[in-house]
Design an enzyme around this catalytic site. Structure first.
Site, short mmCIF file in Angstrom:
data_model
loop_
_atom_site.label_atom_id
_atom_site.label_comp_id
_atom_site.label_asym_id
_atom_site.label_seq_id
_atom_site.Cartn_x
_atom_site.Cartn_y
_atom_site.Cartn_z
N GLY A 69 -4.91 29.08 14.29
CA GLY A 69 -4.57 29.69 13.01
C GLY A 69 -4.37 28.62 11.94
O GLY A 69 -5.33 28.11 11.36
N GLY A 70 -3.12 28.25 11.71
CA GLY A 70 -2.78 27.33 10.61
C GLY A 70 -3.62 26.07 10.57
O GLY A 70 -4.08 25.65 9.49
N GLY A 92 2.27 30.50 14.68
CA GLY A 92 2.74 30.13 13.35
C GLY A 92 4.14 29.55 13.34
O GLY A 92 4.75 29.35 12.29
N SER A 108 0.08 27.80 17.63
CA SER A 108 0.46 26.45 17.21
C SER A 108 -0.38 25.36 17.87
O SER A 108 0.14 24.30 18.23
CB SER A 108 1.96 26.21 17.44
N ASN A 146 -9.01 31.12 13.08
CA ASN A 146 -8.61 32.39 12.48
C ASN A 146 -7.93 32.07 11.16
O ASN A 146 -6.78 31.62 11.14
CB ASN A 146 -7.65 33.10 13.45
N TRP A 147 -8.66 32.28 10.09
CA TRP A 147 -8.14 31.88 8.77
C TRP A 147 -7.08 32.86 8.24
O TRP A 147 -6.46 32.60 7.22
CB TRP A 147 -9.27 31.77 7.76
N LYS A 148 -6.94 33.99 8.89
CA LYS A 148 -5.99 35.02 8.46
C LYS A 148 -6.20 35.35 6.98
O LYS A 148 -7.32 35.29 6.49
CB LYS A 148 -4.56 34.58 8.78
N HIS A 200 -5.26 41.27 17.53
CA HIS A 200 -4.37 40.15 17.20
C HIS A 200 -2.94 40.66 17.08
O HIS A 200 -2.71 41.78 16.63
CB HIS A 200 -4.82 39.48 15.90
N GLU A 258 -2.23 34.63 23.55
CA GLU A 258 -1.43 34.11 22.44
C GLU A 258 0.01 34.63 22.57
O GLU A 258 0.31 35.75 22.16
CB GLU A 258 -2.01 34.59 21.11
N GLU A 291 -0.71 40.14 15.03
CA GLU A 291 -0.32 40.58 13.68
C GLU A 291 -0.84 41.98 13.39
O GLU A 291 -0.20 42.77 12.70
CB GLU A 291 -0.80 39.54 12.63
P1 PGA Z 1 -1.29 29.53 14.72
O1 PGA Z 1 -1.97 30.97 14.85
O2 PGA Z 1 -2.28 28.52 15.26
O3 PGA Z 1 -1.02 29.35 13.25
O4 PGA Z 1 -0.04 29.56 15.54
C1 PGA Z 1 -2.75 31.32 15.96
C2 PGA Z 1 -3.24 32.74 15.83
O5 PGA Z 1 -2.53 33.60 15.31
O6 PGA Z 1 -4.38 33.04 16.25
#
Ligand code: PGA
Length: 251
Positions: free
Chosen positions: A234-235, A173, A213, A9-11, A95, A167, A97
């Site tokens: 994500g990251g 993050g 993470s 997930n590149w956000k 998600h 999640e 967010e």
């Molecule tokens: P993260 O994000 O790996 O940066 O913690 C995961 C996500 O939001 O899907």
């Protein structure tokens, strides 16, 4: 036997040129891997360019969100028809967010899940609790509510195709992942709810990922749990080295 699944997930990251460079690197690094479903979810603006690069490779395309209507006066939104047309197979829905920053509620997310199926897209539905919900002992209640409200109208055959990402919001993050046993506990609970809502075949067929993470050095601890089928990253999905190492760590 459930197929493993790793999604990035590149956000809100990567210009088109950066997206092309990242995915060109991934195509090279990950070629020949056929035992894991590999999905990248770039921002909307880069979907088309990324699709051109992954065409014919073992990497599939997902979007990070969509609206549930096909078209119309919905300024700023993207429709399932548009995603399908560009070549998306998956769409991340719900998600944390989207829920937390943009106020998306279960009734909207449910409409999106149904619309994804109506348009031949596979939803990756994210569920999970905040830190205060966990500390209050409400983790199971929150996750159960999301599942029951957002998946209740699906047929068993549709439900078998959904990918669920557990999640815990406090792990996203933050660099602080859940332990594999924390993740297993909730994922086993999710399977129990799916058995109750649908049946045991559904419970055993649905792929459930852990997200929060995930890094090259902790992926194997999650993958060794029989009930965890992969990760939403994500990251660490923003660099060729780290995302490739995570995919390889899931083999
Ligand atoms: P993260 O994000 O790996 O940066 O913690 C995961 C996500 O939001 O899907």
């Amino acid at each position: 036997m459930r197929r493993k699944f790793i999604a990035g997930n590149w956000k809100m990251n990567k210009t088109n040129q950066e997206a092309i460079e990242l995915v060109e690197g991934l195509v090279k690094e990950l070629s020949g891997i056929d035992s894991v479903d590999i999905v990248v979810c770039p921002p909307f603006t880069a979907l088309s360019d990324v699709k051109d690069v992954i065409d014919g490779s073992n990497i599939a395309l997902g979007a990070q969100n969509m609206y549930f209507k096909e078209k119309g006066a919905f300024t700023g939104e993207i429709s399932p028809l548009m995603l399908k047309d560009i070549g998306c197979e998956y769409v991340i829905l719900g998600h944390s967010e989207r829920r937390g920053i943009f106020g998306e509620k279960s009734d909207l997310i449910e409409k999106k899940v149904i619309s994804a199926f109506d348009h031949g897209l596979t939803p990756i539905l994210c569920v999970g609790e905040t830190l205060s919900e966990r500390e209050a002992g409400d983790t199971f209640k929150v996750v159960e509510g999301e599942l029951r409200n957002e998946l209740k109208s699906l047929s068993k055959e549709q439900m078998k195709k959904v990918v669920i990402a557990y999640e815990p919001i406090w792990a996203i993050g933050t660099g602080k992942s859940a332990t594999s046993s924390d993740a297993k506990e909730v994922i086993d609970f999710i399977r129990k709810i799916l058995a109750d809502m649908f049946d045991d075949n559904v419970k055993d067929a649905v792929r459930i990922l852990y997200g929060g993470s995930v890094k090259p050095d902790n992926i194997s601890s999650f993958m060794k749990e029989e009930t965890i089928d992969g990760a939403l990253v994500g990251g660490a999905s923003l660099k060729v080295d780290s995302f490739s190492a995570i995919v390889k760590g899931a083999l």
